[in-house]
Enzyme design. Structure first.
Site, mmCIF file in Angstrom:
data_model
loop_
_atom_site.group_PDB
_atom_site.id
_atom_site.type_symbol
_atom_site.label_atom_id
_atom_site.label_comp_id
_atom_site.label_asym_id
_atom_site.label_seq_id
_atom_site.Cartn_x
_atom_site.Cartn_y
_atom_site.Cartn_z
ATOM 1 N N ASP A 69 0.760 -1.155 0.200
ATOM 2 C CA ASP A 69 0.041 0.131 -0.190
ATOM 3 C C ASP A 69 0.805 1.294 0.064
ATOM 4 O O ASP A 69 2.222 1.204 0.185
ATOM 5 C CB ASP A 69 -1.073 -0.033 1.146
ATOM 6 C CG ASP A 69 -2.401 0.901 0.915
ATOM 7 O OD1 ASP A 69 -2.135 1.906 -0.013
ATOM 8 O OD2 ASP A 69 -3.361 0.502 1.593
HETATM 9 C C1 BGC Z 1 -5.065 3.046 0.138
HETATM 10 C C2 BGC Z 1 -5.231 2.216 -1.125
HETATM 11 C C3 BGC Z 1 -5.048 2.894 -2.362
HETATM 12 C C4 BGC Z 1 -3.674 3.649 -2.422
HETATM 13 C C5 BGC Z 1 -3.449 4.147 -3.670
HETATM 14 C C6 BGC Z 1 -3.857 3.944 -0.124
HETATM 15 O O1 BGC Z 1 -3.858 5.292 0.816
HETATM 16 O O2 BGC Z 1 -5.173 2.443 1.317
HETATM 17 O O3 BGC Z 1 -6.442 1.603 -0.890
HETATM 18 O O4 BGC Z 1 -5.184 2.108 -3.292
HETATM 19 O O5 BGC Z 1 -3.976 4.672 -1.470
HETATM 20 O O6 BGC Z 1 -4.410 5.273 -3.896
#
Ligand code: BGC
Length: 748
Positions: free
Chosen positions: A266
Site C-alpha cells: 500500500d
Molecule cells: C489506500 C489504497 C489505495 C492507495 C492508492 C492508499 O492510501 O489505502 O487502498 O489503493 O492509497 O491510492
C-alpha cells in the site's frame, strides 16, 4: 510475448532497471504533471530519486485520461533502456466516469453478479481512459461502523464478501473484446478491516480462528477468481506489519492460496515499517518486504534506493529480485502492453464509452437495487400524486453523492442529477416544494486534510432563515421528504468517526420539521451504518440510500414514488448506538445468551441499551408483504457426498409487486469450538406479483458445514445442525438435520 522472450528480456536488464520495475510513482514524476489524489506522504528523498529513477520506475498511479497516458507512455518508453512500457494504475472503486453506488451499497444489492457487471463497465471506461489496473476490489470484512472505509467493503459477512470478491474480479478482468478490461488488485491483505477502535491505520488483533475463518476467505475467493494483483495492508498481523509479514504473504497468500500475481505494497507502506518500529531503516525495510514477497513498492522509494546495494553486498539474492521483476513483466504481457503499450487508450473511444446510455442505465439500476427500506409505517411510502410534498434537507440540492473515491467522476459536473432536479423532471404536475434546510455539516466543522472538501459558506442568518422556511413548508405539506446524512468525506480512507450520527445541524432540522409534521420520510445518505435512533423513532419511513452514485437522484425519486420498489438488504448491521460496535449477526454463541422478552440479570446484554442492533444484517423491507412457509427439508440426515434440499414457499400477500431476498443460514449446534449463532450460506432473489407464490430451494452439502480447523484444513464435524430460511438474519424459521460421518465420533 512468449515467456521465453520475457526471460531473455529480464536477463538483459541491469540491476538498476530491475529495481525500477519494482517501483511505483505518482504521475507528477513525469513531465511536470500534477499528482492526483495522493493518499500518503511522498518519500523524502523524492527529488533525488526522481532524477535517477524517473525513467526507470515501472508503474504509475493516479494519472488518467487517454491523452495524458499516451503522452507519458511514449516519452517514457523512449528513455527506458529496453523500451518496456509503464503500467498505469488507479483507484477505480465505484466507477471511472459513470459512477455507481459505493461498494457497501453494492453489498446491499445482495446481487454479486450485478456488481460484476458494474465492475466490467468501470473497466471498460477505465481502459478507454488509458488505465491498466484498478486497485479494487477491497474485500476487507468489516464489523465496526466507526471505520471510514466500511464504505469500500461489501460488509460484515464472509460468505457475501466472498461472492462479491469473485464477481468483481471477474467483472474487471472480463475480456469483452479488444482491450476493454483491467487487471484487478484485491486489497488489503490482510485484516485491514478490523482496526482497533475503528481507528484508521490502527493495529488489529484477531484470534487465529477468526482471522482464518472470517477475514481471509474473501481474499482467497478473489485469488481463485484470478485477480492479477493483490495489495498489502498497512497494519500489523500478529505484531508484524502485513507488508513485511513473510508468514502472511509467502505462506498464506502465495503458498496456501496459490497467488502468483503481482503483490504491491500500500502507499508508502514498506518505508512505514520503520515507523512501526519493526524495520531498522529503509534498507532493512526493503530487504524484509522483498523477502516477504512484495513485488512493487508503492511510493516509499526504498526499493529503488536500496535493492541494488543489497544485491551487490550479497544481502539479497538477485534471484529474488528477478522473481518479482518477472511477475511485473508477466502482468505487462498479460495486458498486451508489449504489443500495444496504450492498451487501446484513445480519445474517440473515451467519447464513445464514457457516460454512455448503457452505462448510466446500469448505474441507475444499481442505485435502485441498493436502497434499503428500514421503516415504512402505515405504508406511507410510496408517495402519491395527490399529496402535497415538501423536500427538506441538505441532500435535496447536493451533488456530493458519489462517495469519497470517485474523483474521476466529477461531482461538480451537471452529470450528477440532484434529488431536486430528478423530482422536478419526474413529478411534473405534483404539488412539490424544495428547501435545503441547512448545510450538510455544522459551521466550523473542518474535515482536516480533505483538500476537496469545501465548507459551507452559509452564514448564521442564512441558516436561521432556511430553518424557518423549512418549518413553514413542513407545516403546509402532507408529507415531508428529508434527504439527510453524512458528508461524503465523512467516510472513506482516513475518515474514522467516534460518533456515527448524522451531523447535529441536520438533527436539529429534523426535530424542527418533525415537530410540526409527523409525516416525515427520511432519505439517509451515508458511507456507513449510522446511529439512526432519533430518525427511526420519529420518521414514519426511513430509506437508506448510501452514496448512490450519479443516478442516485433519479433512483431515489422513482423509489419514493413507487415507479420502482426497494429491495436492498443491509450488508452490515446498523448498531443501536456506537457503544455496541463492533456488532455483527454471526458472533460465536455465548454461554449466557440474551433472549428477547425474557429479562434476566446474568445474560449477555447492556444495562442501558438493547443487546440487538437497531437493524440487523440482511434486513430490508419491500412495499408489499411476503409470507414464508415453514422450512422443509428433503431428509434430515446428511452423509458426505449427499445433499439435502431445504426449501420454503414464499407468497406475496400484499397489493404490490415485490422483490424479496430469501436467505439461508446454518447453525452448527455443537462443534469442537464455539460456532456462530448462524451463518449465511445462500441467497435467492425472487420477484412476485400480488398473490403469487414460489418455491425457493437451496441444496446443502457437506461443504456448507466445513469450518476452519487449522491452517490448511477446513472440515465438517458430525452432529446436529439447524437450517434457517428467512428474509433477514434474525429469522427463527428453522428445521434440524444431522450430519453423519462414519469415521467420526459425533458431537451431539
Ligand atoms: C489506500 C489504497 C489505495 C492507495 C492508492 C492508499 O492510501 O489505502 O487502498 O489503493 O492509497 O491510492
Amino acid at each position: 510475448m512468449e515467456q521465453r522472450q520475457l526471460i531473455d528480456l529480464l536477463n538483459d536488464m541491469s540491476l538498476e532497471e530491475k529495481a525500477g520495475q519494482l517501483f511505483q510513482v505518482t504521475g507528477d514524476w513525469f513531465d511536470g504533471m500534477e499528482a492526483l489524489e495522493q493518499t500518503g506522504p511522498e518519500a523524502e528523498e523524492s527529488a533525488r530519486l526522481r532524477k535517477s529513477y524517473g525513467h526507470l520506475a515501472g508503474s504509475v498511479l493516479g494519472v488518467y485520461g487517454a491523452a495524458n497516458i499516451k503522452r507519458i507512455q511514449s516519452a517514457y518508453m523512449e528513455r527506458q533502456p529496453h523500451h518496456i512500457p509503464l503500467l498505469f494504475m488507479l483507484d477505480i472503486i465505484n466507477g471511472y466516469k459513470t459512477i455507481y453506488p459505493i461498494p457497501l451499497a453494492q453489498g446491499a444489492m445482495f446481487d454479486p453478479e450485478f456488481a460484476g457487471d458494474c465492475a466490467a463497465m468501470a473497466a471498460k471506461e477505465g481502459a478507454a481512459g488509458g488505465l491498466h489496473v484498478t486497485f479494487s476490489p477491497m474485500v476487507d470484512l468489516v464489523r465496526d461502523a466507526r471505520w471510514g472505509r466500511v464504505m469500500e467493503s461489501t460488509g460484515e459477512d464472509v460468505y457475501l464478501n466472498s461472492l462479491y470478491a469473485k464477481s468483481m474480479v471477474e467483472g474487471y478482468q472480463r475480456q469483452q473484446g479488444g482491450t476493454d478490461f483491467l487487471a484487478a488488485c484485491v486489497k488489503h491483505f490482510a485484516g485491514y478491516g478490523a482496526p482497533e477502535g475503528g481507528r484508521e491505520y490502527q493495529t488489529m488483533e484477531l484470534s487465529n480462528g477468526t482471522f482464518h475463518e472470517f477475514y481471509l476467505p474473501a481474499y482467497e475467493s478473489a485469488v481463485k477468481a484470478g485477480s492479477r494483483m493483490a495489495m498489502t495492508a498497512f497494519q500489523t498481523v500478529n505484531g508484524i506489519p502485513a507488508t513485511v509479514n513473510r508468514a502472511l504473504l509467502r505462506e498464506i497468500l502465495r503458498g496456501k492460496m496459490g497467488f502468483n500475481g503481482v503483490l504491491i505494497s500500500d502507499y508508502a507502506a514498506i518505508g512505514e515499517t520503520v515507523v512501526h518500529g519493526v524495520s531498522k531503516d529503509g534498507a532493512d525495510a526493503a530487504r524484509r518486504a522483498l523477502e516477504a514477497g512484495v513485488d512493487i513498492d508503492m511510493m516509499s522509494g526504498v526499493y529503488p534506493e536500496y535493492l541494488v546495494g543489497l544485491v551487490k553486498d550479497g544481502i539479497l539474492e538477485e534471484a529474488l529480485l528477478d522473481e518479482s521483476v518477472l511477475r511485473v513483466l508477466e502482468l505487462k504481457n498479460w495486458l498486451g502492453l508489449f504489443e500495444d503499450p496504450f492498451h487501446g487508450a484513445d480519445e474517440a473511444r473515451e467519447a464513445r464509452t464514457f457516460l454512455c446510455e448503457e452505462h448510466r442505465k446500469l448505474a441507475y439500476e444499481a442505485a435502485v437495487k441498493s436502497f434499503v427500506l428500514l421503516k415504512n409505517e402505515d405504508a406511507i411510502l410510496p408517495l402519491s400524486p395527490n399529496q402535497k410534498i415538501a423536500f427538506i434537507g441538505p441532500y435535496t440540492d447536493s451533488r456530493d453523492m458519489l462517495g469519497s473515491w470517485s474523483f474521476t467522476g466529477g461531482a461538480e459536473t451537471g452529470e450528477v442529477k440532484t434529488v431536486r432536479a430528478a423530482a422536478e423532471e419526474a413529478l411534473a404536475g405534483w404539488s412539490v416544494t424544495y428547501h435545503t434546510g441547512c448545510p450538510v455539516l455544522d459551521p466550523g466543522i473542518v474535515l482536516e486534510g480533505f483538500d476537496r472538501y469545501k465548507p459551507s459558506s452559509a452564514t448564521q442568518e442564512e441558516t436561521d432563515r432556511w430553518r424557518e422556511e423549512a418549518r413553514k413548508a413542513a407545516e403546509e405539506a402532507d408529507v415531508v421528504v428529508m434527504p439527510l446524512g453524512e458528508h461524503c468525506f465523512q467516510s472513506g480512507e482516513a475518515a474514522s468517526r467516534a460518533f456515527i450520527e448524522i451531523p447535529k445541524i441536520q438533527q436539529d432540522l429534523f426535530r424542527a420539521v418533525s415537530e410540526v409534521n409527523p409525516n416525515v420520510v427520511a432519505v439517509v445518505f451515508s458511507g456507513r451504518p449510522l446511529d439512526l435512533r432519533v430518525i427511526s423513532e420519529r420518521a414514519r419511513a426511513v430509506l437508506s440510500v448510501w452514496m448512490p452514485g450519479m443516478e442516485g437522484g433519479r433512483a431515489i425519486i422513482d423509489v419514493l414514488t413507487g415507479t420502482r420498489t426497494p429491495s436492498g438488504k443491509l450488508p452490515m448491521s446498523f448498531p443501536y448506538c456506537v457503544g455496541q460496535v463492533p456488532v455483527h449477526y454471526d458472533s460465536l454463541m455465548t454461554g449466557r445468551p440474551y433472549r428477547k422478552g425474557k429479562p434476566e440479570r446474568y445474560v449477555s446484554r447492556y444495562q442501558d441499551i438493547p443487546a440487538d442492533p437497531l437493524y440487523s444484517f440482511g434486513y430490508g423491507l419491500t412495499y408489499t408483504s411476503m409470507e414464508l412457509s415453514e422450512v422443509r427439508l428433503s431428509k434430515n440426515e446428511l452423509m458426505p457426498g449427499e445433499e439435502i434440499e431445504a426449501s420454503v414457499t414464499i407468497k406475496n400477500t400484499g397489493k404490490r409487486e415485490g422483490t424479496e431476498t430469501v436467505q439461508l443460514y446454518l447453525r452448527d449446534v455443537t462443534g469442537s469450538t464455539a460456532r456462530p449463532v448462524k451463518q449465511l450460506k445462500g441467497l435467492k432473489r425472487v420477484t412476485l406479483q400480488p398473490g403469487e407464490e414460489a418455491k425457493v430451494a437451496f441444496s446443502i452439502g457437506e461443504d456448507h458445514l466445513k469450518f476452519f480447523q487449522k491452517p490448511g484444513l477446513w472440515d465438517s464435524e458430525a452432529g446436529a445442525f439447524l437450517v434457517f430460511i428467512g428474509t433477514d438474519s434474525r429469522t427463527e424459521h428453522s428445521a434440524p438435520f444431522r450430519l453423519k460421518k462414519q469415521e467420526a465420533s459425533e458431537n451431539t
